[in-house]
Scaffold this active site. Structure first.
Site, PDB file in Angstrom:
ATOM      1  N   GLY A  42      29.219 -11.179 -42.899  1.00  0.00           N
ATOM      2  CA  GLY A  42      28.006 -11.970 -42.680  1.00  0.00           C
ATOM      3  C   GLY A  42      26.744 -11.462 -43.343  1.00  0.00           C
ATOM      4  O   GLY A  42      25.850 -12.247 -43.657  1.00  0.00           O
ATOM      5  N   GLU A  98      22.840  -5.666 -40.842  1.00  0.00           N
ATOM      6  CA  GLU A  98      23.588  -6.695 -40.126  1.00  0.00           C
ATOM      7  C   GLU A  98      22.912  -8.051 -40.293  1.00  0.00           C
ATOM      8  O   GLU A  98      21.684  -8.136 -40.444  1.00  0.00           O
ATOM      9  CB  GLU A  98      23.650  -6.366 -38.626  1.00  0.00           C
ATOM     10  CG  GLU A  98      24.852  -5.545 -38.218  1.00  0.00           C
ATOM     11  CD  GLU A  98      26.159  -6.349 -38.230  1.00  0.00           C
ATOM     12  OE1 GLU A  98      26.241  -7.378 -38.924  1.00  0.00           O
ATOM     13  OE2 GLU A  98      27.090  -5.934 -37.510  1.00  0.00           O
ATOM     14  N   ASP A  99      23.691  -9.095 -40.227  1.00  0.00           N
ATOM     15  CA  ASP A  99      23.111 -10.437 -40.204  1.00  0.00           C
ATOM     16  C   ASP A  99      22.636 -10.776 -38.790  1.00  0.00           C
ATOM     17  O   ASP A  99      21.590 -11.367 -38.608  1.00  0.00           O
ATOM     18  CB  ASP A  99      24.111 -11.492 -40.709  1.00  0.00           C
ATOM     19  CG  ASP A  99      25.464 -11.402 -40.020  1.00  0.00           C
ATOM     20  OD1 ASP A  99      25.853 -10.292 -39.622  1.00  0.00           O
ATOM     21  OD2 ASP A  99      26.138 -12.433 -39.877  1.00  0.00           O
ATOM     22  N   ASP A 102      24.445  -9.467 -31.460  1.00  0.00           N
ATOM     23  CA  ASP A 102      24.678 -10.387 -30.345  1.00  0.00           C
ATOM     24  C   ASP A 102      24.923  -9.538 -29.085  1.00  0.00           C
ATOM     25  O   ASP A 102      23.976  -9.033 -28.477  1.00  0.00           O
ATOM     26  CB  ASP A 102      25.901 -11.233 -30.745  1.00  0.00           C
ATOM     27  CG  ASP A 102      26.061 -12.496 -29.937  1.00  0.00           C
ATOM     28  OD1 ASP A 102      25.738 -12.482 -28.752  1.00  0.00           O
ATOM     29  OD2 ASP A 102      26.527 -13.499 -30.486  1.00  0.00           O
ATOM     30  N   LYS A 130      19.855 -11.726 -31.231  1.00  0.00           N
ATOM     31  CA  LYS A 130      20.025 -12.557 -30.031  1.00  0.00           C
ATOM     32  C   LYS A 130      19.936 -11.631 -28.834  1.00  0.00           C
ATOM     33  O   LYS A 130      20.940 -11.294 -28.207  1.00  0.00           O
ATOM     34  CB  LYS A 130      21.424 -13.201 -30.043  1.00  0.00           C
ATOM     35  CG  LYS A 130      21.469 -14.649 -30.398  1.00  0.00           C
ATOM     36  CD  LYS A 130      22.876 -15.185 -30.155  1.00  0.00           C
ATOM     37  CE  LYS A 130      23.139 -16.387 -31.012  1.00  0.00           C
ATOM     38  NZ  LYS A 130      24.500 -16.924 -30.801  1.00  0.00           N
ATOM     39  N   PHE A 151      24.526 -21.306 -31.557  1.00  0.00           N
ATOM     40  CA  PHE A 151      25.451 -20.919 -32.620  1.00  0.00           C
ATOM     41  C   PHE A 151      24.798 -21.225 -33.965  1.00  0.00           C
ATOM     42  O   PHE A 151      24.491 -22.373 -34.274  1.00  0.00           O
ATOM     43  CB  PHE A 151      26.781 -21.670 -32.497  1.00  0.00           C
ATOM     44  CG  PHE A 151      27.880 -20.968 -33.243  1.00  0.00           C
ATOM     45  CD1 PHE A 151      28.768 -20.134 -32.584  1.00  0.00           C
ATOM     46  CD2 PHE A 151      27.996 -21.109 -34.625  1.00  0.00           C
ATOM     47  CE1 PHE A 151      29.760 -19.452 -33.288  1.00  0.00           C
ATOM     48  CE2 PHE A 151      28.981 -20.436 -35.333  1.00  0.00           C
ATOM     49  CZ  PHE A 151      29.864 -19.606 -34.659  1.00  0.00           C
ATOM     50  N   ASP A 158      28.801 -17.692 -40.693  1.00  0.00           N
ATOM     51  CA  ASP A 158      29.814 -18.743 -40.821  1.00  0.00           C
ATOM     52  C   ASP A 158      30.160 -19.425 -39.503  1.00  0.00           C
ATOM     53  O   ASP A 158      29.885 -18.904 -38.414  1.00  0.00           O
ATOM     54  CB  ASP A 158      31.105 -18.146 -41.379  1.00  0.00           C
ATOM     55  CG  ASP A 158      31.845 -17.306 -40.323  1.00  0.00           C
ATOM     56  OD1 ASP A 158      31.199 -16.421 -39.713  1.00  0.00           O
ATOM     57  OD2 ASP A 158      33.042 -17.548 -40.094  1.00  0.00           O
ATOM     58  N   ARG A 164      28.583 -20.322 -45.000  1.00  0.00           N
ATOM     59  CA  ARG A 164      27.893 -19.067 -45.357  1.00  0.00           C
ATOM     60  C   ARG A 164      26.899 -19.283 -46.496  1.00  0.00           C
ATOM     61  O   ARG A 164      25.957 -18.528 -46.667  1.00  0.00           O
ATOM     62  CB  ARG A 164      28.904 -18.000 -45.783  1.00  0.00           C
ATOM     63  CG  ARG A 164      29.831 -17.507 -44.672  1.00  0.00           C
ATOM     64  CD  ARG A 164      30.552 -16.243 -45.122  1.00  0.00           C
ATOM     65  NE  ARG A 164      31.715 -15.923 -44.317  1.00  0.00           N
ATOM     66  CZ  ARG A 164      31.688 -15.199 -43.185  1.00  0.00           C
ATOM     67  NH1 ARG A 164      30.549 -14.735 -42.731  1.00  0.00           N
ATOM     68  NH2 ARG A 164      32.802 -14.933 -42.534  1.00  0.00           N
TER      69      ARG A 164
HETATM   70  C1  PRP Z   1      29.136 -10.857 -36.502  1.00  0.00           C
HETATM   71  C2  PRP Z   1      27.969 -10.053 -37.047  1.00  0.00           C
HETATM   72  C3  PRP Z   1      28.108  -8.722 -36.373  1.00  0.00           C
HETATM   73  C4  PRP Z   1      28.737  -9.066 -35.064  1.00  0.00           C
HETATM   74  C5  PRP Z   1      27.686  -9.071 -34.006  1.00  0.00           C
HETATM   75  O1  PRP Z   1      30.265 -10.626 -37.268  1.00  0.00           O
HETATM   76  O2  PRP Z   1      28.004  -9.946 -38.448  1.00  0.00           O
HETATM   77  O3  PRP Z   1      28.915  -7.826 -37.117  1.00  0.00           O
HETATM   78  O4  PRP Z   1      29.326 -10.373 -35.177  1.00  0.00           O
HETATM   79  O5  PRP Z   1      28.224  -9.394 -32.754  1.00  0.00           O
HETATM   80  P1  PRP Z   1      28.180  -8.398 -31.508  1.00  0.00           P
HETATM   81  O6  PRP Z   1      26.784  -7.857 -31.405  1.00  0.00           O
HETATM   82  O7  PRP Z   1      28.528  -9.312 -30.367  1.00  0.00           O
HETATM   83  O8  PRP Z   1      29.193  -7.312 -31.714  1.00  0.00           O
HETATM   84  P2  PRP Z   1      31.562 -11.557 -37.196  1.00  0.00           P
HETATM   85  O9  PRP Z   1      32.542 -10.951 -36.236  1.00  0.00           O
HETATM   86  O10 PRP Z   1      31.145 -12.964 -36.938  1.00  0.00           O
HETATM   87  O11 PRP Z   1      32.198 -11.420 -38.646  1.00  0.00           O
HETATM   88  P3  PRP Z   1      31.662 -11.910 -40.076  1.00  0.00           P
HETATM   89  O12 PRP Z   1      30.356 -11.174 -40.310  1.00  0.00           O
HETATM   90  O13 PRP Z   1      32.728 -11.495 -41.043  1.00  0.00           O
HETATM   91  O14 PRP Z   1      31.458 -13.410 -40.029  1.00  0.00           O
END
Ligand code: PRP
Length: 174
Positions: A42, A98-99, A102, A130, A151, A158, A164
């Site tokens: 991401g 990080e993107d 959460d 978030k 979301f 994505d 993306r």
């Molecule tokens: C997303 C984002 C972080 C993670 C955050 O990755 O890039 O790495 O989730 O969530 P958390 O704080 O609840 O741990 P994702 O698993 O969607 O993978 P991607 O970046 O490959 O789409």
């Protein structure tokens, strides 16, 4: 699939915020190398823009892949490294890119893994935060935007691997 998209943060707002984050990070770090660690997938677009917003010569790019077991990250023990760094970060300034943060489980695990490698400093920059969804406390030094619990896709994020490439960050509803 038919999905409705609503723009939450425009491309222009993102670009301006990333420029300011770059200025702030530049001012906070002494001259010398900074390692940016992009967490796949991401963060790849944010990484590309942030790296260019850092007005210094030594910005070193690393990638890390992580996976979580199952659809839900219900415990930090369920995260594992699937692609590791190329570089030895010992003694270096390191920024995790990080993107979105959460629940915090991913970052909590990653910071533990990376601290063991004895970087000179270890901080986190995320484009989106978030905060209301946080389960695991994590220290996020730089955050672009606080967002509500919706979301979001675009600018690297994505839905089932699509969207993306959107320039804006959008809320998606099926
Ligand atoms: C997303 C984002 C972080 C993670 C955050 O990755 O890039 O790495 O989730 O969530 P958390 O704080 O609840 O741990 P994702 O698993 O969607 O993978 P991607 O970046 O490959 O789409």
């Amino acid at each position: 699939m038919s999905s409705a998209l609503r723009v939450l943060i425009t491309s222009e707002q993102i670009q301006e915020r990333v420029r300011l984050l770059g200025e702030q990070i530049n001012a906070d770090y002494p001259d010398g190398p900074i390692y940016l660690i992009s967490i796949l997938k991401g963060s790849f677009i944010f990484l590309a823009d942030l790296a260019r917003a850092l007005k210094r010569h030594s910005v070193r790019i690393e990638f890390m892949g992580i996976s979580s077991y199952g659809a839900q990250k219900t415990s930090s023990g369920q995260v594992k490294v699937t692609r590791d760094l190329d570089a030895n970060i010992e003694g270096h300034h390191v920024l995790i890119v990080e993107d979105i943060v959460d629940s915090g489980f991913t970052l909590s695990y990653l910071t533990r893994v990376l601290e063991q490698r004895k970087p000179k400093s270890l901080e986190v920059v995320t484009l989106l935060d978030k905060r209301e969804k946080r389960v695991q406390a994590v220290k996020v030094k730089y955050a672009g935007f606080q967002i509500p619990d919706e979301f979001v896709v675009g600018y690297g994020l994505d839905y089932a691997e699509d969207f993306r490439n959107l320039r804006d960050i959008c809320v998606i509803s099926a």
